[in-house]
Design a protein around this motif. Structure first.
Motif, PDB file in Angstrom:
ATOM      1  N   ALA A  67      66.283  38.954  13.769  1.00 16.87           N
ATOM      2  CA  ALA A  67      65.401  38.687  14.903  1.00 16.87           C
ATOM      3  C   ALA A  67      64.325  39.750  15.030  1.00 16.87           C
ATOM      4  CB  ALA A  67      66.217  38.623  16.195  1.00 16.87           C
ATOM      5  N   ALA A  68      64.610  40.925  14.493  1.00 19.90           N
ATOM      6  CA  ALA A  68      63.642  42.016  14.552  1.00 19.90           C
ATOM      7  C   ALA A  68      62.660  41.932  13.377  1.00 19.90           C
ATOM      8  CB  ALA A  68      64.370  43.354  14.540  1.00 19.90           C
ATOM      9  N   HIS A  69      62.346  40.709  12.971  1.00 20.09           N
ATOM     10  CA  HIS A  69      61.355  40.442  11.929  1.00 20.09           C
ATOM     11  C   HIS A  69      61.763  41.038  10.582  1.00 20.09           C
ATOM     12  CE1 HIS A  69      58.811  38.994  15.174  1.00 20.09           C
ATOM     13  NE2 HIS A  69      58.972  40.168  15.788  1.00 20.09           N
ATOM     14  N   ARG A  70      63.075  41.017  10.308  1.00 18.31           N
ATOM     15  CA  ARG A  70      63.556  41.453   9.002  1.00 18.31           C
ATOM     16  C   ARG A  70      64.416  40.344   8.399  1.00 18.31           C
ATOM     17  NH1 ARG A  70      66.131  47.282   9.850  1.00 18.31           N
ATOM     18  NH2 ARG A  70      66.798  46.291  11.801  1.00 18.31           N
ATOM     19  N   PRO A  71      63.772  39.288   7.897  1.00 12.07           N
ATOM     20  CA  PRO A  71      64.535  38.160   7.355  1.00 12.07           C
ATOM     21  C   PRO A  71      65.309  38.559   6.103  1.00 12.07           C
ATOM     22  CG  PRO A  71      62.216  37.964   6.786  1.00 12.07           C
ATOM     23  CD  PRO A  71      62.325  39.119   7.737  1.00 12.07           C
ATOM     24  N   VAL A  72      66.260  37.713   5.765  1.00 16.92           N
ATOM     25  CA  VAL A  72      67.062  37.956   4.567  1.00 16.92           C
ATOM     26  C   VAL A  72      66.158  37.857   3.343  1.00 16.92           C
ATOM     27  CG1 VAL A  72      69.028  37.176   3.211  1.00 16.92           C
ATOM     28  CG2 VAL A  72      69.100  37.011   5.709  1.00 16.92           C
ATOM     29  N   SER A  73      66.172  38.884   2.517  1.00 12.59           N
ATOM     30  CA  SER A  73      65.304  38.909   1.348  1.00 12.59           C
ATOM     31  C   SER A  73      65.876  38.036   0.229  1.00 12.59           C
ATOM     32  CB  SER A  73      65.148  40.352   0.846  1.00 12.59           C
ATOM     33  OG  SER A  73      66.376  40.822   0.335  1.00 12.59           O
ATOM     34  N   LYS A  74      65.009  37.741  -0.757  1.00  8.37           N
ATOM     35  CA  LYS A  74      65.452  36.957  -1.909  1.00  8.37           C
ATOM     36  C   LYS A  74      66.534  37.701  -2.677  1.00  8.37           C
ATOM     37  CE  LYS A  74      62.290  34.978  -4.411  1.00  8.37           C
ATOM     38  NZ  LYS A  74      61.194  34.789  -5.395  1.00  8.37           N
ATOM     39  N   LEU A  75      66.387  39.047  -2.801  1.00  4.82           N
ATOM     40  CA  LEU A  75      67.375  39.842  -3.521  1.00  4.82           C
ATOM     41  C   LEU A  75      68.740  39.783  -2.833  1.00  4.82           C
ATOM     42  CD1 LEU A  75      68.100  41.781  -5.785  1.00  4.82           C
ATOM     43  CD2 LEU A  75      67.286  43.673  -4.343  1.00  4.82           C
ATOM     44  N   GLN A  76      68.742  39.829  -1.487  1.00  4.48           N
ATOM     45  CA  GLN A  76      70.005  39.746  -0.757  1.00  4.48           C
ATOM     46  C   GLN A  76      70.673  38.395  -0.960  1.00  4.48           C
ATOM     47  OE1 GLN A  76      68.375  40.802   3.067  1.00  4.48           O
ATOM     48  NE2 GLN A  76      69.323  42.838   3.024  1.00  4.48           N
ATOM     49  N   ARG A  77      69.877  37.344  -0.980  1.00  2.00           N
ATOM     50  CA  ARG A  77      70.452  36.012  -1.202  1.00  2.00           C
ATOM     51  C   ARG A  77      71.008  35.890  -2.613  1.00  2.00           C
ATOM     52  NH1 ARG A  77      65.728  34.268   1.682  1.00  2.00           N
ATOM     53  NH2 ARG A  77      64.753  33.619  -0.272  1.00  2.00           N
ATOM     54  N   LEU A  78      70.285  36.447  -3.599  1.00  6.12           N
ATOM     55  CA  LEU A  78      70.772  36.410  -4.978  1.00  6.12           C
ATOM     56  C   LEU A  78      72.062  37.217  -5.128  1.00  6.12           C
ATOM     57  CD1 LEU A  78      67.434  36.827  -6.984  1.00  6.12           C
ATOM     58  CD2 LEU A  78      68.872  34.793  -6.844  1.00  6.12           C
ATOM     59  N   ASN A  79      72.124  38.389  -4.473  1.00  7.40           N
ATOM     60  CA  ASN A  79      73.334  39.206  -4.520  1.00  7.40           C
ATOM     61  C   ASN A  79      74.514  38.483  -3.897  1.00  7.40           C
ATOM     62  OD1 ASN A  79      72.251  41.387  -5.878  1.00  7.40           O
ATOM     63  ND2 ASN A  79      71.754  42.536  -4.026  1.00  7.40           N
ATOM     64  N   THR A  80      74.248  37.754  -2.803  1.00  7.21           N
ATOM     65  CA  THR A  80      75.323  37.004  -2.147  1.00  7.21           C
ATOM     66  C   THR A  80      75.848  35.898  -3.060  1.00  7.21           C
ATOM     67  OG1 THR A  80      74.359  37.441   0.033  1.00  7.21           O
ATOM     68  CG2 THR A  80      75.940  35.646  -0.111  1.00  7.21           C
ATOM     69  N   LEU A  81      74.932  35.183  -3.722  1.00  9.86           N
ATOM     70  CA  LEU A  81      75.356  34.130  -4.647  1.00  9.86           C
ATOM     71  C   LEU A  81      76.144  34.707  -5.823  1.00  9.86           C
ATOM     72  CD1 LEU A  81      72.150  31.871  -4.757  1.00  9.86           C
ATOM     73  CD2 LEU A  81      74.358  31.306  -3.734  1.00  9.86           C
ATOM     74  N   SER A  82      75.693  35.847  -6.354  1.00  6.72           N
ATOM     75  CA  SER A  82      76.421  36.488  -7.449  1.00  6.72           C
ATOM     76  C   SER A  82      77.805  36.933  -7.001  1.00  6.72           C
ATOM     77  CB  SER A  82      75.632  37.695  -7.972  1.00  6.72           C
ATOM     78  OG  SER A  82      74.405  37.299  -8.529  1.00  6.72           O
ATOM     79  N   LEU A  83      77.888  37.427  -5.766  1.00  5.71           N
ATOM     80  CA  LEU A  83      79.175  37.867  -5.238  1.00  5.71           C
ATOM     81  C   LEU A  83      80.123  36.693  -5.044  1.00  5.71           C
ATOM     82  CD1 LEU A  83      80.949  40.089  -4.200  1.00  5.71           C
ATOM     83  CD2 LEU A  83      79.786  39.978  -2.002  1.00  5.71           C
ATOM     84  N   ILE A  84      79.601  35.577  -4.566  1.00  8.95           N
ATOM     85  CA  ILE A  84      80.427  34.372  -4.412  1.00  8.95           C
ATOM     86  C   ILE A  84      80.954  33.919  -5.776  1.00  8.95           C
ATOM     87  CG2 ILE A  84      80.362  31.919  -3.796  1.00  8.95           C
ATOM     88  CD1 ILE A  84      78.395  32.663  -1.562  1.00  8.95           C
ATOM     89  N   LEU A  85      80.089  33.972  -6.809  1.00  7.73           N
ATOM     90  CA  LEU A  85      80.528  33.613  -8.158  1.00  7.73           C
ATOM     91  C   LEU A  85      81.634  34.553  -8.639  1.00  7.73           C
ATOM     92  CD1 LEU A  85      80.205  31.972 -10.780  1.00  7.73           C
ATOM     93  CD2 LEU A  85      78.406  33.593 -11.458  1.00  7.73           C
ATOM     94  N   THR A  86      81.493  35.849  -8.350  1.00  9.03           N
ATOM     95  CA  THR A  86      82.513  36.820  -8.746  1.00  9.03           C
ATOM     96  C   THR A  86      83.839  36.544  -8.050  1.00  9.03           C
ATOM     97  OG1 THR A  86      80.802  38.501  -9.083  1.00  9.03           O
ATOM     98  CG2 THR A  86      83.057  39.286  -8.861  1.00  9.03           C
ATOM     99  N   LEU A  87      83.782  36.162  -6.769  1.00 11.96           N
ATOM    100  CA  LEU A  87      85.005  35.819  -6.036  1.00 11.96           C
ATOM    101  C   LEU A  87      85.629  34.534  -6.576  1.00 11.96           C
ATOM    102  CD1 LEU A  87      83.907  36.695  -2.395  1.00 11.96           C
ATOM    103  CD2 LEU A  87      85.799  37.759  -3.654  1.00 11.96           C
ATOM    104  N   LEU A  88      84.792  33.568  -6.933  1.00 14.35           N
ATOM    105  CA  LEU A  88      85.322  32.320  -7.501  1.00 14.35           C
ATOM    106  C   LEU A  88      86.030  32.588  -8.827  1.00 14.35           C
ATOM    107  CD1 LEU A  88      82.401  29.822  -6.757  1.00 14.35           C
ATOM    108  CD2 LEU A  88      84.684  29.831  -5.721  1.00 14.35           C
TER     109      LEU A  88
END
Length: 356
Positions: free
Chosen positions: A136-157
């Motif tokens: 809300a403080a004008h700091r949206p989720v970055s593309k790198l953060q989204r990519l890291n989250t997807l990679s982490l989900i793959l690692t957990l899978l």
């Protein structure tokens, strides 16, 4: 110069080189004896120095192009999982019991998924994705953060895939050479997949990997071995003191911590630094070293008779994996309350003597 004079001078150089080598070995031996006389302080300094240097070089590796989640999956497990690999290789060559390596690996993975993720979450909270207030403080989720989250989900899978493969191969009550080839093969394929992921990402970012990355990676693994050696010497020092010393009766706990302390160093530092993605990927990646790599490596040397406790251990690992998958993919963080519950669960795990 005659042949006789030439060979005489050559012999002189050889004798001189041999004398230098003997002097160097004597000096190294002197330093080694001095370090032994300074225990436990030398071992403690060795452990702390190697720990700090390893964290420093890991940060350098990230700046050179190995992003957080990939760093935790490709490099860190070999630094923290080095004791497990050595234990599996040595036990397999000496014809040790296969049930021991299975129990060791299951306990290691339970520790990674409960205590070493839960305790940092209890202290700092592990935020994979920034909170809504930060967005809300004008700091949206970055593309790198989204990519890291997807990679982490793959690692957990991958936890479910690897653990499920172990369960399927062990349903007949044993793990033989062919099963070991399968387990080692799927782990190596997993590593190759991440290597190509790094190359693909850097091409997309128009960034090339430096050749010094390999040197740094080897240095990190070497420092991990230094951490192991320092702790091992501390345990040997306690053993040498014998009964009557306050820590001697707790030697089982101390030796049990031997293989988990490098993981704890990484988990604590990156949780403090606010890199929850690396906390997760380093601990889950270390689990992949054990299941399937260590168990598969042992099965290449000797047939493993699957212990009765393996199925229950697999259920605990899968249950913890499901919990982490939910909080990472749906909520984007692991709250402190869940960190407390995971830490307590690990305490119950130890108290009940789960692996007998």
């Amino acid at each position: 110069m005659s042949d006789t004079a030439f060979f005489a001078s050559l012999s002189g150089y050889t004798d001189q080189a041999a004398a230098y080598c003997r002097a160097g070995l004597q000096q190294l031996n002197g330093w080694y004896r001095l370090s032994e006389s300074m225990d436990p302080w030398f071992s403690l300094v060795l452990f702390l120095a190697c720990s700090m240097l390893m964290v420093y070089r890991l940060n350098v590796l990230e700046r050179k192009g190995l992003e957080g989640t990939v760093l935790g999956t490709l490099v860190m497990p070999y630094a923290s999982g080095f004791p497990n690999l050595v234990f599996a290789f040595s036990l397999g060559r000496q014809g040790g019991s296969g049930s021991v390596i299975v129990e060791n690996c299951i306990v290691n993975n339970v520790t990674n998924l409960t205590l070493l993720i839960g305790l940092p979450a209890l202290i700092w909270t592990l935020n994979i994705i920034p909170s809504r207030s930060a967005q809300a403080a004008h700091r949206p989720v970055s593309k790198l953060q989204r990519l890291n989250t997807l990679s982490l989900i793959l690692t957990l899978l991958a936890v479910f895939f690897f653990t499920g493969a172990l369960w399927a191969l062990g349903r007949d009550g044993k793990l033989d050479f062919s099963d070991g080839l399968v387990l080692v093969g799927i782990f190596l394929f997993w590593q190759v997949l991440h290597v190509f992921d790094v190359l693909k990402y850097n091409i997309h970012q128009r960034r090339s990997l430096s050749w010094t990355i390999l040197v740094d990676a080897l240095l990190v693994v070497t420092l991990g071995a230094g951490i192991l050696h320092g702790i091992d010497r501390l345990v040997a020092w306690v053993m040498a003191l014998g009964p009557g010393f306050i820590l001697f009766d707790q030697l089982g706990i101390l030796s049990g911590c031997l293989m988990v302390l490098p993981n704890a160093v990484l988990s604590t530092y990156y949780a403090w630094a606010g890199r929850a993605d690396i906390v997760y990927s380093s601990q889950v990646g270390d689990g992949h070293i054990c299941i399937p790599m260590c168990i598969g490596l042992f099965a290449l040397f000797s047939v493993i008779q699957v212990p009765d406790q393996m199925n229950m251990g697999i259920m605990v690992i899968l249950g913890a994996g499901l919990l982490h998958l939910f909080f990472v993919s749906v909520i984007g963080r692991l709250p402190r309350i869940m960190g407390a519950l995971l830490t307590i669960a690990y305490g119950v795990f130890l108290y009940t003597g789960f692996m007998g």
